[in-house]
Structure formats: structure tokens, C-alpha cells
Enzyme design. Structure first.
Site, PDB file in Angstrom:
ATOM      1  N   PRO A 192      -2.847 -12.135 -72.491  1.00  0.00           N
ATOM      2  CA  PRO A 192      -4.010 -13.006 -72.228  1.00  0.00           C
ATOM      3  C   PRO A 192      -5.081 -13.467 -71.176  1.00  0.00           C
ATOM      4  O   PRO A 192      -4.970 -13.124 -70.306  1.00  0.00           O
ATOM      5  CB  PRO A 192      -2.532 -13.686 -71.019  1.00  0.00           C
ATOM      6  CG  PRO A 192      -1.760 -11.801 -70.881  1.00  0.00           C
ATOM      7  CD  PRO A 192      -2.025 -11.026 -71.962  1.00  0.00           C
ATOM      8  N   CYS A 193      -6.045 -13.567 -71.788  1.00  0.00           N
ATOM      9  CA  CYS A 193      -7.537 -13.102 -71.909  1.00  0.00           C
ATOM     10  C   CYS A 193      -7.891 -14.840 -70.876  1.00  0.00           C
ATOM     11  O   CYS A 193      -8.794 -14.348 -70.602  1.00  0.00           O
ATOM     12  CB  CYS A 193      -8.141 -12.476 -72.687  1.00  0.00           C
ATOM     13  SG  CYS A 193      -8.095 -14.345 -74.314  1.00  0.00           S
TER      14      CYS A 193
END
Length: 174
Positions: free
Chosen positions: A125-126
Site C-alpha cells: 500500500p504505497c
């Protein structure tokens, strides 16, 4: 990015190209990203678990991914990507906070660069990393997609219905 197999999966963010390596999911590419693909390597069955997990995520039914990953990067990049996996669903951190988490507060820009090279966005989850003061900054899929992901997670984490906000964004993104 070199991956052995690939497929295209329709999502609320547009058609994502999924890539599989020998050990698992190796890449997720947003529309308009990535180069030509070998039709002979298209393998929907190999990527069906990843496609199903993404569908569950977009439906607000999945908060973490338990898919095998085949991430190729430097040891530093992999350390940053591992830290991204620890950011709780529905929350955000700044690049500075992430740099502190990986023990390198002196190289925030390098940490940001590693975040930007995440080969499997959404799954790693950048999108949960923000600029100083909570500013919405850089995302390979475009800031509108980053905001849509953050909105989805915020609403789902609060137990709010995903629509109409999410449905409205779907129309804008396709």
C-alpha cells in the site's frame, strides 16, 4: 519489470495489468503504464487469486493481502516495501515517518524513491504515504487514483457505505 505471466483485470481504477513471477505476484500496472506484452504469456488462471483479492479489496471486504509476492528490488527497496505492508488499512503516514520506521530518517528522498518504485501498488500500500503535512503527493497511477484508494479505505474502515463516493469516482476514472 520482467514477469513470466500476465493478465488484465478490470477494477474501479481502470484495467490493471497483473504480472506473475516464479514466486508470486510481481507487478501491478495502471492503465497506460508498462510496455508491450507477449500474448503467449497471458495466463488468467495464474493471476486469478490476485484478481479475486483485488475484487474483495475494492468491495471493502479485504484489508490486507495474503498473496505470495515476487518482488524484485534492492535490499533497501525491499525494506521500505516491507514497512509499507505494516501501515494499517485506512491510515496514512508521511514519507518522513516512513523513513524513521526503516531507520533512515536521514534519507527521506531515497525512501520516497523506493515507495515510488513499488512494483505491486495497492497490494503493497504505497498509496498510504503522504507528503509533509498530509499533502497528497506522487502516485504512479495518478493522484486521482491515490485519493480514490484513500477514500475507499477511510469509508470502509469507518463502516460507511462505499457509495456514492466510490461509485462516483468509478465513473471519473474509467
Amino acid at each position: 519489470m520482467r514477469a513470466d505471466r500476465w493478465d488484465v483485470h478490470a477494477t474501479p481504477l481502470g484495467a490493471l495489468t497483473l504480472h506473475a513471477g516464479a514466486r508470486g505476484l510481481a507487478g501491478v500496472a495502471f492503465p497506460g503504464r508498462g510496455g508491450p506484452l507477449d500474448d503467449a504469456a497471458r495466463d488468467p488462471a495464474a493471476l486469478a487469486p490476485a484478481a479475486a483479492a483485488l475484487d474483495e479489496y475494492f468491495a471493502g471486504e479485504r484489508r490486507t493481502f495474503d498473496l505470495p509476492l515476487d518482488l524484485r528490488g534492492t535490499p533497501f527497496q525491499r525494506r521500505v516495501w516491507a514497512a509499507l505492508l505494516e501501515i494499517p488499512y485506512g491510515t496514512t503516514v508521511t514519507y518522513t515517518e516512513l523513513a524513521e520506521t526503516v531507520g533512515r530518517p536521514d534519507i527521506v528522498r531515497a525512501v520516497a524513491g523506493a515507495v515510488g518504485r513499488t512494483p505491486v501498488p495497492i497490494v503493497v500500500p504505497c498509496h498510504r504515504v503522504l507528503g509533509a503535512g498530509g499533502a497528497l503527493t506522487g502516485y504512479g497511477g495518478g493522484l486521482h487514483r491515490k485519493q480514490a484508494l484513500l477514500d475507499l479505505e477511510r469509508r470502509a474502515a469507518l463502516g460507511l457505505p462505499l457509495e456514492p463516493a466510490w461509485a462516483f469516482r468509478q465513473l471519473q476514472l474509467l
